[in-house]
Design a protein around this motif. Structure first.
Motif, PDB file in Angstrom:
ATOM      1  N   THR A  91       0.809  -1.219   0.000  1.00 56.00           N
ATOM      2  CA  THR A  91       0.000   0.000   0.000  1.00 56.00           C
ATOM      3  C   THR A  91       0.844   1.271   0.000  1.00 56.00           C
ATOM      4  N   THR A  92       2.178   1.158  -0.031  1.00 53.91           N
ATOM      5  CA  THR A  92       3.037   2.341  -0.007  1.00 53.91           C
ATOM      6  C   THR A  92       4.167   2.190  -1.013  1.00 53.91           C
ATOM      7  N   LEU A  93       4.712   3.313  -1.432  1.00 47.71           N
ATOM      8  CA  LEU A  93       5.856   3.302  -2.336  1.00 47.71           C
ATOM      9  C   LEU A  93       7.077   2.684  -1.665  1.00 47.71           C
ATOM     10  N   GLU A  94       7.239   2.938  -0.379  1.00 48.65           N
ATOM     11  CA  GLU A  94       8.392   2.415   0.355  1.00 48.65           C
ATOM     12  C   GLU A  94       8.449   0.890   0.318  1.00 48.65           C
ATOM     13  N   GLU A  95       7.295   0.257   0.225  1.00 42.48           N
ATOM     14  CA  GLU A  95       7.239  -1.204   0.230  1.00 42.48           C
ATOM     15  C   GLU A  95       7.683  -1.824  -1.091  1.00 42.48           C
ATOM     16  N   LEU A  96       8.018  -1.001  -2.073  1.00 41.33           N
ATOM     17  CA  LEU A  96       8.457  -1.519  -3.370  1.00 41.33           C
ATOM     18  C   LEU A  96       9.966  -1.747  -3.423  1.00 41.33           C
ATOM     19  N   LYS A  97      10.663  -1.606  -2.322  1.00 38.12           N
ATOM     20  CA  LYS A  97      12.100  -1.899  -2.294  1.00 38.12           C
ATOM     21  C   LYS A  97      12.334  -3.352  -2.695  1.00 38.12           C
ATOM     22  N   GLY A  98      13.196  -3.535  -3.696  1.00 37.41           N
ATOM     23  CA  GLY A  98      13.531  -4.879  -4.153  1.00 37.41           C
ATOM     24  C   GLY A  98      12.427  -5.590  -4.898  1.00 37.41           C
ATOM     25  N   ALA A  99      11.405  -4.873  -5.329  1.00 37.14           N
ATOM     26  CA  ALA A  99      10.246  -5.494  -5.970  1.00 37.14           C
ATOM     27  C   ALA A  99      10.527  -5.840  -7.428  1.00 37.14           C
ATOM     28  N   ARG A 100       9.614  -6.616  -7.997  1.00 35.80           N
ATOM     29  CA  ARG A 100       9.595  -6.898  -9.430  1.00 35.80           C
ATOM     30  C   ARG A 100       8.531  -5.981 -10.041  1.00 35.80           C
ATOM     31  N   ILE A 101       8.949  -5.077 -10.902  1.00 35.76           N
ATOM     32  CA  ILE A 101       8.023  -4.070 -11.426  1.00 35.76           C
ATOM     33  C   ILE A 101       8.073  -4.055 -12.951  1.00 35.76           C
ATOM     34  N   GLY A 102       6.905  -4.115 -13.560  1.00 34.30           N
ATOM     35  CA  GLY A 102       6.791  -3.937 -15.007  1.00 34.30           C
ATOM     36  C   GLY A 102       6.409  -2.507 -15.309  1.00 34.30           C
ATOM     37  N   LEU A 103       6.949  -1.956 -16.388  1.00 31.38           N
ATOM     38  CA  LEU A 103       6.593  -0.594 -16.783  1.00 31.38           C
ATOM     39  C   LEU A 103       6.583  -0.482 -18.294  1.00 31.38           C
ATOM     40  N   THR A 104       5.834   0.477 -18.791  1.00 26.86           N
ATOM     41  CA  THR A 104       5.519   0.538 -20.212  1.00 26.86           C
ATOM     42  C   THR A 104       6.566   1.242 -21.065  1.00 26.86           C
ATOM     43  N   GLY A 105       7.641   1.696 -20.474  1.00 18.23           N
ATOM     44  CA  GLY A 105       8.727   2.319 -21.224  1.00 18.23           C
ATOM     45  C   GLY A 105       9.800   2.765 -20.259  1.00 18.23           C
TER      46      GLY A 105
END
Length: 310
Positions: A91-105
């Motif tokens: 639920t927070t940006l901080e929790e995305l540390k070390g995450a797997r993230i897809g992005l469109t460019g």
């Protein structure tokens, strides 16, 4: 002088297209595009809508064939652009540390601004496993790679990111355009931030701007033929924007609650939430130039005063 502009995000130019607002000192042909045009590759265009990042990267490389106008026809907060699965505990940006993230460019303006939010939240973007690809498999018409090689922690895919998120391949995805499913009651997706609007308001109060995504550019040869053209085009777009806003306030029919949004927007941002001009956009341009360099997209730190002709 007659010029031709190609634009994708041109709602604010409807008054020009309908003849309610007319150019002064030149004639104009507008072309509506499904995707943002590559102005330099089209001989028939004298200018048009251009990615902010592609324009700044060109300037950083010494390419001044385009003259950018401080007219950002596409702007938007980015907090809303991070999606997770509905059953995700994030639920927070901080929790995305070390995450797997897809992005469109990777180098595009919107995702650069979104990654800037992560950096501001203390997330090391070098520690994230990034995958660049289309929101939906089969999408075409967009350069997702850009002129600078990907960092080692970035890969490319042709598979749809939305399905990849639903299937658990990613912890989150970043996209400026929402999947159709998000607008359904049984969507598998939700925004990462439970109240992204509140977060965006805090961001505005801290920075003083809404991030710019696309701007209008003119080919240098057109400007050399008529040095007064940039000012004349900017004046036309300013008049068109104001006319469009007045019409929206009169005919508040885009959504059932548009009038309330227009009222709240004016109270929050003042008379113009998307100002044109160099000075009103100085802080935003400076922040963007810094992000391009900090994220390794630009090989050098371009100075804000290099972005627009003086």
């Amino acid at each position: 002088m007659r010029i031709r502009l190609g634009l994708r995000d041109w709602d604010h130019l409807v008054p020009v297209a309908t003849g309610e607002v007319r150019p002064e000192g030149f004639e104009l042909d507008l072309e509506s595009r499904a995707v943002t045009p590559d102005v330099l590759s089209e001989p028939g265009l004298d200018g048009g809508e251009t990615s902010f990042s592609r324009y700044v990267l060109g300037r950083a490389a010494g390419d001044d064939r385009l003259v950018g106008l401080p007219v950002f026809v596409m702007r938007g907060f980015r907090h809303r652009c991070v999606l997770v699965r509905r059953d995700s505990e994030l639920t927070t940006l901080e929790e995305l540390k070390g995450a797997r993230i897809g992005l469109t460019g990777w180098p595009d303006s919107g995702n650069t601004w979104t990654r800037a939010l992560l950096r501001a939240a203390g997330v090391d973007v070098r520690g994230i496993e990034w995958t660049v690809g289309p929101l939906v498999a089969g999408e075409t018409g967009k350069d997702r790679v850009g002129p600078v090689p990907f960092p080692d922690n970035v890969s490319l895919t042709g598979d749809g990111l939305a399905e990849g998120l639903a299937e658990g391949h990613y912890d989150a995805i970043m996209t400026p355009f929402m999947p159709d499913e998000l607008f359904t009651a049984d969507s598998r997706f939700r925004h990462l931030l439970p109240d992204h609007r509140a977060a965006e308001l805090v961001y505005y109060r801290e920075t003083g701007f809404v991030p710019g995504i696309h701007l209008v550019t003119l080919k240098r040869e057109a400007v050399e033929r008529d040095p007064g053209l940039p000012r004349a085009v900017q004046d036309l777009l300013e008049r068109s924007k104001r006319h469009w806003l007045a019409r929206r306030r009169l005919l508040a029919d885009t959504t059932p609650w548009l009038l309330a949004d227009l009222t709240e927007t004016a109270r929050t941002f003042g008379p113009d939430w998307m100002p044109y001009g160099v000075e009103p956009n100085a802080a935003m341009v400076s922040a963007f130039c810094e992000e391009l360099h900090a994220q390794g997209i630009s090989n050098r730190r371009i100075r804000p005063e290099e972005v627009f002709d003086r």
